[in-house]
Design a protein around this motif. Structure first.
Motif, mmCIF file in Angstrom:
data_model
loop_
_atom_site.group_PDB
_atom_site.id
_atom_site.type_symbol
_atom_site.label_atom_id
_atom_site.label_comp_id
_atom_site.label_asym_id
_atom_site.label_seq_id
_atom_site.Cartn_x
_atom_site.Cartn_y
_atom_site.Cartn_z
ATOM 1 N N GLN A 1 0.822 -1.208 0.000
ATOM 2 C CA GLN A 1 0.000 0.000 0.000
ATOM 3 C C GLN A 1 0.852 1.253 0.000
ATOM 4 O O GLN A 1 0.619 2.179 -0.790
ATOM 5 C CB GLN A 1 -0.920 0.002 1.225
ATOM 6 C CG GLN A 1 -1.742 1.283 1.357
ATOM 7 C CD GLN A 1 -2.686 1.252 2.557
ATOM 8 O OE1 GLN A 1 -3.209 0.197 2.904
ATOM 9 N NE2 GLN A 1 -2.900 2.388 3.175
ATOM 10 N N GLU B 1 -4.833 4.279 -4.688
ATOM 11 C CA GLU B 1 -5.530 5.325 -3.933
ATOM 12 C C GLU B 1 -5.338 5.113 -2.439
ATOM 13 O O GLU B 1 -5.473 3.992 -1.942
ATOM 14 C CB GLU B 1 -7.025 5.319 -4.260
ATOM 15 C CG GLU B 1 -7.369 5.720 -5.691
ATOM 16 C CD GLU B 1 -7.389 7.225 -5.887
ATOM 17 O OE1 GLU B 1 -7.055 7.941 -4.912
ATOM 18 O OE2 GLU B 1 -7.726 7.674 -6.996
ATOM 19 N N PRO C 1 -6.592 4.829 1.024
ATOM 20 C CA PRO C 1 -7.962 4.541 1.499
ATOM 21 C C PRO C 1 -8.393 5.523 2.575
ATOM 22 O O PRO C 1 -7.560 6.051 3.326
ATOM 23 C CB PRO C 1 -7.840 3.121 2.054
ATOM 24 C CG PRO C 1 -6.403 2.995 2.458
ATOM 25 C CD PRO C 1 -5.628 3.812 1.489
ATOM 26 N N GLU D 1 -11.943 2.240 5.245
ATOM 27 C CA GLU D 1 -11.977 1.706 3.890
ATOM 28 C C GLU D 1 -10.799 0.760 3.681
ATOM 29 O O GLU D 1 -9.722 0.944 4.266
ATOM 30 C CB GLU D 1 -11.891 2.828 2.838
ATOM 31 C CG GLU D 1 -13.113 3.709 2.778
ATOM 32 C CD GLU D 1 -12.998 4.769 1.702
ATOM 33 O OE1 GLU D 1 -14.022 5.384 1.373
ATOM 34 O OE2 GLU D 1 -11.877 4.982 1.168
ATOM 35 N N GLU D 2 -11.020 -0.245 2.894
ATOM 36 C CA GLU D 2 -9.938 -1.162 2.563
ATOM 37 C C GLU D 2 -9.145 -0.643 1.366
ATOM 38 O O GLU D 2 -9.708 -0.030 0.456
ATOM 39 C CB GLU D 2 -10.495 -2.558 2.222
ATOM 40 C CG GLU D 2 -11.062 -3.301 3.421
ATOM 41 C CD GLU D 2 -11.433 -4.722 3.059
ATOM 42 O OE1 GLU D 2 -11.120 -5.133 1.903
ATOM 43 O OE2 GLU D 2 -12.010 -5.411 3.892
ATOM 44 N N GLN E 1 -7.581 -0.740 -2.079
ATOM 45 C CA GLN E 1 -8.067 -1.437 -3.264
ATOM 46 C C GLN E 1 -6.957 -2.018 -4.137
ATOM 47 O O GLN E 1 -7.224 -2.645 -5.154
ATOM 48 C CB GLN E 1 -8.912 -0.472 -4.114
ATOM 49 C CG GLN E 1 -10.151 0.037 -3.401
ATOM 50 C CD GLN E 1 -11.075 -1.106 -2.995
ATOM 51 O OE1 GLN E 1 -11.423 -1.944 -3.818
ATOM 52 N NE2 GLN E 1 -11.465 -1.143 -1.716
ATOM 53 N N SER F 1 -3.963 0.268 -9.313
ATOM 54 C CA SER F 1 -5.020 0.785 -10.175
ATOM 55 C C SER F 1 -4.507 0.975 -11.600
ATOM 56 O O SER F 1 -3.562 1.737 -11.830
ATOM 57 C CB SER F 1 -5.531 2.128 -9.635
ATOM 58 O OG SER F 1 -6.347 2.784 -10.584
#
Length: 536
Positions: A440, A450, A452, A456-457, A459, A462
């Motif tokens: 991350q 992104e 989070p 929020e997890e 993602q 991307s």
């Protein structure tokens, strides 16, 4: 003649305009062949491609006149029962008998594209990518599913160096000024080019690169009475059989793009100086290298290469493509989504990024050796590898995240897959050192993921953010177009960016033709050769 009852039409039919059309009419006047027939056939051939006239009607309309003028009609759809077995011999005799008179065509010989009003290329509106995709889908559904050689040319990254022109000449030995490939700097009132001796960057100029378009529906082929000008089944190349061409020049009038040259005198390069494997294609027909005296020539997309005559390693390549320093010419199979021209066309920003990274990244081996024993964190990696930047790591990882799997293999000769593999090898070398580029923290830092929000997890990586990085780094073209696409020839050259406007005119570029030992305009050579000659 059969077209005498056609309504008069004073408006120029040729897309390059009235002046160009008038010059072509003058050229036909200097030959032994029927000028009116050639002009009317060219006009109606373009009506066929535009869908205004059925091809069967076109052939029927001119069959009797072609038979009367040439002694036979070998055009497609013409009835074989009407062919005159002695027609070809009589035509060749007719050619030989009048060769000396052809010298008088010096002042009328084609000048080439050097002084074209380039606004002719602005007669169509830019199409959105979706429209282009739909057109390509229609074309592919109509073809036989085989190879269709073509090009995608990135005009925004052209630097006007003329390497493609000189490479084409070195390979094919055409006479000075009979340029099978043209690079034209231009301005059109909306976009300007700088003075040739006062500019900050060669990219400040606007260029148009113009080879033959190798149309799927070529008007020049429709008017040829002998099938000398023909579309080859293998690869869809539009070629001229030098041994069958009689020099009537009807193809020159019918070409919407101005790419044909007539070899009015003995070529600069002797026949014995040409290698046979470069002249003949796989069918044994002489279709490449400079033309013999009295016949037509043009860009051929190197059939000798495509047939393997020059070695298997050159199949799927052209001399102009290989010589282009900024890699703006992408040649390959337009019917294969995995080919270089189609990959480039599908995602220009990504293709531009891959090409730049391939030349700017340190080699995979140097990355691997530099990272031995280095801590597995991004800053340590960047410190350890010379000339490796965080932006490059982000872009290279973005390339990996957006790899597309194709149902077909990339054709032979394509280089984008190889360049992409080099970029991916650098990513692998970094990750093999112990640095996980998909955590991350690193993905967020590289702007490939992104951050989070609360509760929020994450993602993960991307593809959309990767694409944004490509576009920020290499940008995408402002337009995508085909020359004169509205006349229905289905050209197999696609352009990215820099479509000339309606008032476009050629200007001097940063590299002149003289600088590279070439000639911009064929007429200049012909005029020089006529000085002091007396043909009275």
């Amino acid at each position: 003649m059969s077209f005498d009852d056609e309504p008069a039409d004073d408006e120029a039919f040729h897309p390059l305009g009235e002046a160009w059309q008038d010059e072509l009419e003058d050229v036909l006047e200097e030959t032994e062949y029927d000028t009116e027939l050639g002009m009317e056939m060219a006009k109606d051939a373009m009506r066929v491609t535009e869908g205004e006239l059925a091809e069967e009607e076109f052939h029927e309309r001119y069959h009797d006149d072609v038979m009367e003028e040439f002694g036979e009609d070998e055009r497609p759809i013409a009835s074989p029962d009407d062919a005159d077995e002695g027609g070809m011999g009589s035509m060749l005799s007719q050619l030989g008998a009048s060769e000396e008179s052809r010298r008088e065509m010096l002042k009328k010989a084609s000048a080439g594209a050097g002084f074209l009003g380039l606004g002719a290329w602005a007669t169509i509106e830019d199409r959105e990518p979706a429209d282009i995709a739909a057109a390509e889908e229609t074309t592919e559904s109509e073809d036989t599913g085989g190879t269709q050689w073509g090009m995608t040319i990135d005009l925004e990254h052209c630097d006007g160096c003329l390497s493609c022109v000189t490479a084409c000449n070195q390979e094919h030995q055409w006479d000075d000024g009979a340029n099978w490939m043209y690079v034209l700097a231009y301005e059109d009132g909306s976009v300007e080019s700088p003075e040739p001796d006062d500019f900050d960057s060669v990219r400040d100029f606007n260029y148009l690169v113009r080879p033959c378009q190798h149309c799927t529906d070529a008007p020049c082929e429709k008017v040829c009475p002998t099938t000398a000008r023909h579309t080859r089944d293998e690869g869809g190349l539009v070629l001229t059989d030098y041994e069958v061409c009689i020099g009537c020049r009807y193809c020159q009038v019918a070409c919407p793009y101005g790419v044909n040259y007539f070899q009015w005198d003995e070529p600069d390069v002797e026949r014995e100086d040409l290698e046979p494997e470069g002249i003949y294609d796989e069918r044994g027909r002489p279709v490449s290298r400079r033309a013999p005296r009295g016949v037509m020539s043009k860009c051929v997309f190197d059939p000798a290469r495509q047939d393997g005559n020059a070695g298997e390693e050159l199949v799927g390549t052209t001399a102009c493509e290989q010589a282009c320093p900024p890699n703006v010419i992408q040649f390959g199979d337009k019917n294969n989504p995995a080919s270089d021209p189609q990959r480039y066309e599908e995602n220009p920003s990504r293709a531009r990024t891959v090409i730049r990274l391939n030349s700017e990244l340190p080699s995979p081996n140097s990355v691997e050796s530099s990272l031995e024993g280095v801590d597995n964190n991004l800053d340590a990696v960047l410190d350890a590898v010379d000339d490796l930047t965080e932006e490059q790591v982000a872009l290279a990882k973005g390339v990996e995240l957006t790899v597309e799997e194709y149902e077909q293999d990339a054709p032979a000769g394509d280089t984008l897959p190889e360049k992409e593999e080099t970029v991916l090898s650098v990513v692998s070398a970094i990750e093999d050192s112990g640095l996980d580029l998909e955590t991350q923290d690193i993905l967020v830092r590289l702007e490939l993921g992104e951050e989070p929000g609360d509760d929020e997890e994450f993602q993960g990586p991307s593809e959309e953010l990767a694409q944004e990085r490509f576009e920020a780094f290499a940008d995408g073209p402002e337009s995508q177009f085909e020359l004169l696409a509205d006349i229905g020839t289905n050209p197999n050259v696609t352009y990215l960016g820099n479509q000339p406007g309606p008032n476009a005119e050629q200007v001097e570029g940063p590299t002149s033709y003289e600088d590279v030992g070439m000639v911009d305009v064929r007429q200049d050579v012909l005029d020089d050769q006529t000085i002091g000659l007396d043909y009275s």
